[in-house]
Motif scaffolding. Sequence first.
Motif, PDB file in Angstrom:
ATOM      1  N   GLY A  61     -13.659  -7.043   1.891  1.00 44.41           N
ATOM      2  CA  GLY A  61     -12.830  -7.870   2.769  1.00 44.41           C
ATOM      3  C   GLY A  61     -11.613  -8.424   2.068  1.00 44.41           C
ATOM      4  N   ILE A  62     -11.803  -8.901   0.856  1.00 47.73           N
ATOM      5  CA  ILE A  62     -10.675  -9.432   0.087  1.00 47.73           C
ATOM      6  C   ILE A  62      -9.718  -8.308  -0.291  1.00 47.73           C
ATOM      7  CG2 ILE A  62     -10.038 -10.505  -2.111  1.00 47.73           C
ATOM      8  CD1 ILE A  62     -12.640 -12.208  -1.810  1.00 47.73           C
ATOM      9  N   ALA A  63     -10.269  -7.154  -0.688  1.00 45.29           N
ATOM     10  CA  ALA A  63      -9.412  -6.014  -1.037  1.00 45.29           C
ATOM     11  C   ALA A  63      -8.581  -5.575   0.166  1.00 45.29           C
ATOM     12  CB  ALA A  63     -10.266  -4.855  -1.544  1.00 45.29           C
ATOM     13  N   LEU A  64      -9.202  -5.533   1.348  1.00 43.17           N
ATOM     14  CA  LEU A  64      -8.464  -5.118   2.549  1.00 43.17           C
ATOM     15  C   LEU A  64      -7.431  -6.150   2.965  1.00 43.17           C
ATOM     16  CD1 LEU A  64     -11.458  -3.622   4.544  1.00 43.17           C
ATOM     17  CD2 LEU A  64      -9.480  -2.354   3.673  1.00 43.17           C
ATOM     18  N   THR A  65      -7.694  -7.413   2.666  1.00 47.91           N
ATOM     19  CA  THR A  65      -6.738  -8.471   2.991  1.00 47.91           C
ATOM     20  C   THR A  65      -5.542  -8.441   2.031  1.00 47.91           C
ATOM     21  OG1 THR A  65      -8.495  -9.854   3.885  1.00 47.91           O
ATOM     22  CG2 THR A  65      -6.451 -10.962   3.277  1.00 47.91           C
ATOM     23  N   LEU A  66      -5.831  -8.290   0.752  1.00 46.55           N
ATOM     24  CA  LEU A  66      -4.763  -8.312  -0.254  1.00 46.55           C
ATOM     25  C   LEU A  66      -3.973  -7.010  -0.312  1.00 46.55           C
ATOM     26  CD1 LEU A  66      -6.591 -10.157  -3.195  1.00 46.55           C
ATOM     27  CD2 LEU A  66      -4.994 -11.106  -1.505  1.00 46.55           C
ATOM     28  N   ARG A  67      -4.627  -5.901   0.001  1.00 46.86           N
ATOM     29  CA  ARG A  67      -3.975  -4.586  -0.047  1.00 46.86           C
ATOM     30  C   ARG A  67      -4.118  -3.890   1.297  1.00 46.86           C
ATOM     31  NH1 ARG A  67      -2.839  -3.099  -5.697  1.00 46.86           N
ATOM     32  NH2 ARG A  67      -2.166  -1.154  -4.742  1.00 46.86           N
ATOM     33  N   PRO A  68      -3.274  -4.202   2.255  1.00 45.64           N
ATOM     34  CA  PRO A  68      -3.367  -3.586   3.585  1.00 45.64           C
ATOM     35  C   PRO A  68      -3.328  -2.058   3.549  1.00 45.64           C
ATOM     36  CG  PRO A  68      -1.835  -5.419   3.628  1.00 45.64           C
ATOM     37  CD  PRO A  68      -2.193  -5.191   2.188  1.00 45.64           C
ATOM     38  N   SER A  69      -2.774  -1.484   2.492  1.00 46.17           N
ATOM     39  CA  SER A  69      -2.730  -0.019   2.392  1.00 46.17           C
ATOM     40  C   SER A  69      -4.131   0.592   2.252  1.00 46.17           C
ATOM     41  CB  SER A  69      -1.862   0.403   1.207  1.00 46.17           C
ATOM     42  OG  SER A  69      -2.425  -0.088  -0.004  1.00 46.17           O
ATOM     43  N   LEU A  70      -5.108  -0.216   1.919  1.00 47.72           N
ATOM     44  CA  LEU A  70      -6.490   0.272   1.806  1.00 47.72           C
ATOM     45  C   LEU A  70      -7.191   0.382   3.149  1.00 47.72           C
ATOM     46  CD1 LEU A  70      -7.710  -1.756  -1.320  1.00 47.72           C
ATOM     47  CD2 LEU A  70      -7.059   0.655  -1.214  1.00 47.72           C
ATOM     48  N   ALA A  71      -6.514  -0.001   4.236  1.00 46.44           N
ATOM     49  CA  ALA A  71      -7.134  -0.007   5.564  1.00 46.44           C
ATOM     50  C   ALA A  71      -7.674   1.364   5.960  1.00 46.44           C
ATOM     51  CB  ALA A  71      -6.143  -0.512   6.607  1.00 46.44           C
ATOM     52  N   LYS A  72      -7.081   2.438   5.429  1.00 47.56           N
ATOM     53  CA  LYS A  72      -7.574   3.779   5.768  1.00 47.56           C
ATOM     54  C   LYS A  72      -8.985   4.019   5.218  1.00 47.56           C
ATOM     55  CE  LYS A  72      -5.102   5.610   1.826  1.00 47.56           C
ATOM     56  NZ  LYS A  72      -3.864   6.220   1.421  1.00 47.56           N
ATOM     57  N   PHE A  73      -9.394   3.211   4.240  1.00 47.94           N
ATOM     58  CA  PHE A  73     -10.740   3.327   3.677  1.00 47.94           C
ATOM     59  C   PHE A  73     -11.736   2.352   4.317  1.00 47.94           C
ATOM     60  CE2 PHE A  73      -7.855   4.561   0.176  1.00 47.94           C
ATOM     61  CZ  PHE A  73      -8.249   5.886   0.063  1.00 47.94           C
ATOM     62  N   ALA A  74     -11.265   1.524   5.224  1.00 47.12           N
ATOM     63  CA  ALA A  74     -12.132   0.513   5.845  1.00 47.12           C
ATOM     64  C   ALA A  74     -13.385   1.103   6.485  1.00 47.12           C
ATOM     65  CB  ALA A  74     -11.344  -0.325   6.850  1.00 47.12           C
ATOM     66  N   PRO A  75     -13.286   2.209   7.234  1.00 46.60           N
ATOM     67  CA  PRO A  75     -14.522   2.754   7.816  1.00 46.60           C
ATOM     68  C   PRO A  75     -15.559   3.113   6.751  1.00 46.60           C
ATOM     69  CG  PRO A  75     -12.617   3.761   8.855  1.00 46.60           C
ATOM     70  CD  PRO A  75     -12.108   2.952   7.701  1.00 46.60           C
TER      71      PRO A  75
END
Length: 172
Positions: A61-75
């Motif tokens: 959650g923190i990684a996705l918040t700080l680095r929005p470019s990681l959103a493709k790995f969220a699933p």
Amino acid sequence: MNPVLTQFPLTRWPLLLAGGSLMLMLGAWGFQYIGGYEPCALCLDQRHIHLTVIALGLIFGIALTLRPSLAKFAPWMIFAIAAVLVYSAGFAFWHAGIEYDWWDGPATCTTTGGTPQVDLSCIINGTDCGPIVLCDEAAWTLLGISMAGYNALISAAMAIVATLVGIKGLKS
């Protein structure tokens, strides 16, 4: 798709799943420290699984918040948490089965397996290390379901939701 699954952005789901496990932990600690129900060894193991969900959820959650470019790995992050929740549900179901005498549990914490593990330093020093809590005796039930049973049901529900959210994320 269900409105609950689409109400929150995909990048927030790791934190929501961590919050679900935190709620379970708070409930377990409440039963222990307020209600006086000491956990058995398997109960403590179940807590460690939820602590893993909390840690993964916070890290992702923190990684996705700080680095929005990681959103493709969220699933995939959500699937990782779902896998731990599936393990949690299975472990809790196994524990509930031990409590209901569906199968035998580990010899170290059941009445059928012999002598439970005891900390010898407590005996030698004459100190009270608390009661020996057996894994095959449900300390508390509601509607015939033990705490391990509720943990299995809630963990399974969280795993299903996490899987559905992850699938939705892959499709979008």
